[in-house]
Design an enzyme around this catalytic site. Sequence first.
Site, PDB file in Angstrom:
ATOM      1  N   GLU A  34       0.833  -1.209   0.000  1.00  0.00           N
ATOM      2  CA  GLU A  34       0.000   0.000   0.000  1.00  0.00           C
ATOM      3  C   GLU A  34       0.865   1.255   0.000  1.00  0.00           C
ATOM      4  O   GLU A  34       0.550   2.238  -0.682  1.00  0.00           O
ATOM      5  CB  GLU A  34      -0.957  -0.008   1.200  1.00  0.00           C
ATOM      6  CG  GLU A  34      -1.862  -1.245   1.253  1.00  0.00           C
ATOM      7  CD  GLU A  34      -1.149  -2.493   1.766  1.00  0.00           C
ATOM      8  OE1 GLU A  34      -0.089  -2.341   2.401  1.00  0.00           O
ATOM      9  OE2 GLU A  34      -1.638  -3.613   1.515  1.00  0.00           O
ATOM     10  N   ARG A 104       5.695 -10.461  10.926  1.00  0.00           N
ATOM     11  CA  ARG A 104       4.599  -9.508  11.013  1.00  0.00           C
ATOM     12  C   ARG A 104       3.471  -9.940  11.931  1.00  0.00           C
ATOM     13  O   ARG A 104       2.563  -9.168  12.176  1.00  0.00           O
ATOM     14  CB  ARG A 104       4.122  -9.110   9.609  1.00  0.00           C
ATOM     15  CG  ARG A 104       3.725 -10.233   8.704  1.00  0.00           C
ATOM     16  CD  ARG A 104       3.773  -9.818   7.224  1.00  0.00           C
ATOM     17  NE  ARG A 104       3.007  -8.642   6.901  1.00  0.00           N
ATOM     18  CZ  ARG A 104       2.805  -8.198   5.639  1.00  0.00           C
ATOM     19  NH1 ARG A 104       3.313  -8.869   4.607  1.00  0.00           N
ATOM     20  NH2 ARG A 104       2.124  -7.119   5.416  1.00  0.00           N
ATOM     21  N   ASN A 164      -3.627  -9.013  -4.685  1.00  0.00           N
ATOM     22  CA  ASN A 164      -2.331  -9.170  -4.024  1.00  0.00           C
ATOM     23  C   ASN A 164      -2.263 -10.393  -3.127  1.00  0.00           C
ATOM     24  O   ASN A 164      -2.012 -10.289  -1.922  1.00  0.00           O
ATOM     25  CB  ASN A 164      -2.032  -7.913  -3.183  1.00  0.00           C
ATOM     26  CG  ASN A 164      -0.924  -7.083  -3.797  1.00  0.00           C
ATOM     27  OD1 ASN A 164      -0.109  -7.588  -4.570  1.00  0.00           O
ATOM     28  ND2 ASN A 164      -0.869  -5.809  -3.454  1.00  0.00           N
ATOM     29  N   ARG A 166      -0.887 -13.325  -1.080  1.00  0.00           N
ATOM     30  CA  ARG A 166       0.407 -13.706  -0.515  1.00  0.00           C
ATOM     31  C   ARG A 166       0.282 -15.073   0.146  1.00  0.00           C
ATOM     32  O   ARG A 166      -0.292 -15.202   1.223  1.00  0.00           O
ATOM     33  CB  ARG A 166       0.870 -12.665   0.528  1.00  0.00           C
ATOM     34  CG  ARG A 166       1.180 -11.292  -0.040  1.00  0.00           C
ATOM     35  CD  ARG A 166       2.465 -11.285  -0.863  1.00  0.00           C
ATOM     36  NE  ARG A 166       2.748  -9.963  -1.409  1.00  0.00           N
ATOM     37  CZ  ARG A 166       2.316  -9.519  -2.585  1.00  0.00           C
ATOM     38  NH1 ARG A 166       1.558 -10.285  -3.352  1.00  0.00           N
ATOM     39  NH2 ARG A 166       2.644  -8.307  -3.003  1.00  0.00           N
ATOM     40  N   SER A 192      -3.504 -10.298 -10.761  1.00  0.00           N
ATOM     41  CA  SER A 192      -2.676 -11.011 -11.735  1.00  0.00           C
ATOM     42  C   SER A 192      -3.531 -12.130 -12.304  1.00  0.00           C
ATOM     43  O   SER A 192      -4.465 -12.586 -11.641  1.00  0.00           O
ATOM     44  CB  SER A 192      -1.471 -11.665 -11.059  1.00  0.00           C
ATOM     45  OG  SER A 192      -0.755 -10.724 -10.342  1.00  0.00           O
ATOM     46  N   LYS A 228      -3.332  -8.265 -14.705  1.00  0.00           N
ATOM     47  CA  LYS A 228      -1.892  -8.101 -14.959  1.00  0.00           C
ATOM     48  C   LYS A 228      -1.348  -9.408 -15.493  1.00  0.00           C
ATOM     49  O   LYS A 228      -1.632 -10.469 -14.952  1.00  0.00           O
ATOM     50  CB  LYS A 228      -1.156  -7.771 -13.657  1.00  0.00           C
ATOM     51  CG  LYS A 228      -1.532  -6.455 -13.039  1.00  0.00           C
ATOM     52  CD  LYS A 228      -0.909  -6.318 -11.653  1.00  0.00           C
ATOM     53  CE  LYS A 228      -1.609  -7.201 -10.653  1.00  0.00           C
ATOM     54  NZ  LYS A 228      -1.045  -7.095  -9.295  1.00  0.00           N
ATOM     55  N   ARG A 229      -0.565  -9.313 -16.561  1.00  0.00           N
ATOM     56  CA  ARG A 229       0.004 -10.525 -17.168  1.00  0.00           C
ATOM     57  C   ARG A 229       1.519 -10.469 -17.225  1.00  0.00           C
ATOM     58  O   ARG A 229       2.131 -10.866 -18.222  1.00  0.00           O
ATOM     59  CB  ARG A 229      -0.552 -10.697 -18.575  1.00  0.00           C
ATOM     60  CG  ARG A 229      -2.059 -10.927 -18.597  1.00  0.00           C
ATOM     61  CD  ARG A 229      -2.533 -11.038 -20.023  1.00  0.00           C
ATOM     62  NE  ARG A 229      -3.954 -11.305 -20.109  1.00  0.00           N
ATOM     63  CZ  ARG A 229      -4.701 -10.979 -21.156  1.00  0.00           C
ATOM     64  NH1 ARG A 229      -4.154 -10.349 -22.187  1.00  0.00           N
ATOM     65  NH2 ARG A 229      -5.971 -11.260 -21.168  1.00  0.00           N
ATOM     66  N   ALA A 259       6.380  -4.705  -8.948  1.00  0.00           N
ATOM     67  CA  ALA A 259       5.835  -4.322 -10.258  1.00  0.00           C
ATOM     68  C   ALA A 259       4.316  -4.167 -10.195  1.00  0.00           C
ATOM     69  O   ALA A 259       3.745  -3.238 -10.783  1.00  0.00           O
ATOM     70  CB  ALA A 259       6.213  -5.366 -11.315  1.00  0.00           C
ATOM     71  N   ASP A 261       2.468  -3.328  -7.656  1.00  0.00           N
ATOM     72  CA  ASP A 261       2.083  -2.103  -6.934  1.00  0.00           C
ATOM     73  C   ASP A 261       2.308  -0.871  -7.811  1.00  0.00           C
ATOM     74  O   ASP A 261       1.495   0.057  -7.833  1.00  0.00           O
ATOM     75  CB  ASP A 261       2.901  -1.949  -5.643  1.00  0.00           C
ATOM     76  CG  ASP A 261       2.763  -3.164  -4.750  1.00  0.00           C
ATOM     77  OD1 ASP A 261       1.707  -3.813  -4.800  1.00  0.00           O
ATOM     78  OD2 ASP A 261       3.729  -3.469  -4.025  1.00  0.00           O
TER      79      ASP A 261
HETATM   80  P1  ADP Z   1       2.672  -8.840  -9.759  1.00  0.00           P
HETATM   81  O1  ADP Z   1       3.978  -8.184  -9.398  1.00  0.00           O
HETATM   82  O2  ADP Z   1       1.534  -8.281  -8.986  1.00  0.00           O
HETATM   83  O3  ADP Z   1       2.701 -10.327  -9.799  1.00  0.00           O
HETATM   84  P2  ADP Z   1       2.976  -8.790 -12.634  1.00  0.00           P
HETATM   85  O4  ADP Z   1       4.163  -9.653 -12.506  1.00  0.00           O
HETATM   86  O5  ADP Z   1       1.880  -9.246 -13.515  1.00  0.00           O
HETATM   87  O6  ADP Z   1       2.336  -8.388 -11.236  1.00  0.00           O
HETATM   88  O7  ADP Z   1       3.497  -7.384 -13.138  1.00  0.00           O
HETATM   89  C1  ADP Z   1       2.706  -6.239 -13.043  1.00  0.00           C
HETATM   90  C2  ADP Z   1       2.939  -5.369 -14.232  1.00  0.00           C
HETATM   91  O8  ADP Z   1       4.310  -4.965 -14.288  1.00  0.00           O
HETATM   92  C3  ADP Z   1       2.657  -6.036 -15.569  1.00  0.00           C
HETATM   93  O9  ADP Z   1       1.299  -5.979 -15.882  1.00  0.00           O
HETATM   94  C4  ADP Z   1       3.523  -5.182 -16.486  1.00  0.00           C
HETATM   95  O10 ADP Z   1       2.889  -3.949 -16.735  1.00  0.00           O
HETATM   96  C5  ADP Z   1       4.744  -4.920 -15.631  1.00  0.00           C
HETATM   97  N1  ADP Z   1       5.767  -5.966 -15.842  1.00  0.00           N
HETATM   98  C6  ADP Z   1       5.919  -7.117 -15.164  1.00  0.00           C
HETATM   99  N2  ADP Z   1       6.932  -7.842 -15.653  1.00  0.00           N
HETATM  100  C7  ADP Z   1       7.453  -7.135 -16.684  1.00  0.00           C
HETATM  101  C8  ADP Z   1       8.534  -7.324 -17.613  1.00  0.00           C
HETATM  102  N3  ADP Z   1       9.290  -8.428 -17.592  1.00  0.00           N
HETATM  103  N4  ADP Z   1       8.769  -6.352 -18.527  1.00  0.00           N
HETATM  104  C9  ADP Z   1       8.033  -5.234 -18.576  1.00  0.00           C
HETATM  105  N5  ADP Z   1       6.995  -4.994 -17.738  1.00  0.00           N
HETATM  106  C10 ADP Z   1       6.708  -5.916 -16.799  1.00  0.00           C
HETATM  107  O1  KDG Z   2       4.253  -5.949  -3.582  1.00  0.00           O
HETATM  108  C1  KDG Z   2       5.490  -5.811  -2.947  1.00  0.00           C
HETATM  109  C2  KDG Z   2       5.241  -6.317  -1.577  1.00  0.00           C
HETATM  110  O2  KDG Z   2       5.258  -7.725  -1.641  1.00  0.00           O
HETATM  111  C3  KDG Z   2       6.219  -5.885  -0.562  1.00  0.00           C
HETATM  112  O3  KDG Z   2       6.461  -4.517  -0.576  1.00  0.00           O
HETATM  113  C4  KDG Z   2       5.872  -6.331   0.816  1.00  0.00           C
HETATM  114  O4  KDG Z   2       3.630  -5.731   1.343  1.00  0.00           O
HETATM  115  C5  KDG Z   2       4.439  -6.597   1.137  1.00  0.00           C
HETATM  116  C6  KDG Z   2       4.014  -7.999   1.211  1.00  0.00           C
HETATM  117  O5  KDG Z   2       3.075  -8.256   1.954  1.00  0.00           O
HETATM  118  O6  KDG Z   2       4.573  -8.861   0.553  1.00  0.00           O
END
Ligand code: ADP
Ligand code: KDG
Length: 319
Positions: A34, A104, A164, A166, A192, A228-229, A259, A261
């Site tokens: 956050e 935590r 998100n 975890r 995601s 998100k992909r 990424a 966030d």
């Molecule tokens: P999370 O971190 O929540 O698992 P993602 O891995 O899907 O989310 O990444 C979130 C966003 O970050 C993607 O939708 C994309 O915009 C960007 N991103 C992630 N990985 C890459 C990458 N290898 N190259 C460029 N952009 C990326």
């Molecule tokens: O999204 C990044 C987070 O994973 C990191 O900052 C720590 O809030 C966090 C968590 O719960 O993993």
Amino acid sequence: AADVLTFGETMLAAQLPGPLAVGAEARTTIAGAESNVAIGLARLGHRAVWAGLVGDDEPGRLILRTLRGEGVDTSHAGVRPEAPTGGMLRERRVADLVRVHYWRRHSAASLLAPPDLAPALRAGARVLHLTGITCALGTGPLEAVRDAAAHAHAHGWTVVLDVNHRHRLWTGEEAGRALLPLLEHVTVLIASDDELPVVTGAFAERPRGEEAAVDALLAAGVREVVVKRGGEGAAFRDGDGSRHTVPALRVPVRDTVGAGDAFCAGYLSGLLDGLPPERRLDRANTLGAFAVASDGDWEGLPRRDELGLLTAAPGTTIR
Ligand code: ADP
Ligand code: KDG
């Protein structure tokens, strides 16, 4: 009033370039989904409020002064002397595999309850940002999320939920039980692709495809679903039948944590600026790309005049 109100747990974080070992060199920072979003928004010039509890200790002070230094409004954050600030350790175990450990349980942030948020809710905001992580911290934080979602919905704010998930905090079933009742208040759901089963209650049954999962979310009353992909980019669908997909930016991958966030901060920024869906996704992808191409969750996020930086040719020196 604020642009965005977000709340949750921010921790002292140590990031190790290898496995945990005696004498290993760690980089210290602060981390929390956050507050990552709040920092991303503040850097783009939006008024972001972060609420949450820290301990009366050095990590808690580091968190509050770092957020303030980034221009995040912490006037509704609180200090709880009876519990410590939470912590996390991130090992880059091997080149492409990061492992996270949390400290935590019983943290100050886990003591959060609805009354802690009342002043921030009264002050108002255009957008409420919620994540599944806060819901996983305990019954108080989950109630705080529920109350905030209901309040924001009743007052016509935009309510954004980032799933998100975890695994280190709870199971998909537990997350589903907590998050499904929130959906009636959610305007924008961000997940995601692999998190969709958590919010469609489909983890127990036959897994549904992305299309069917998004259908179910829209049927549940969510107005926009953003998926998100990772390196493939992101997709958007809304209740009016419009859909968009945007490819990710091509950047060198340094550290993918954070990424999601960053992406969320970019999407919210686009909403606040009144951009159409496709351009909201563009800004979200741009921030996600900044996060993966730099070390740390939030340290590399852009200011507004830097949004175009990633279009420079690889290896560019700006001088
Ligand atoms: P999370 O971190 O929540 O698992 P993602 O891995 O899907 O989310 O990444 C979130 C966003 O970050 C993607 O939708 C994309 O915009 C960007 N991103 C992630 N990985 C890459 C990458 N290898 N190259 C460029 N952009 C990326
Ligand atoms: O999204 C990044 C987070 O994973 C990191 O900052 C720590 O809030 C966090 C968590 O719960 O993993």
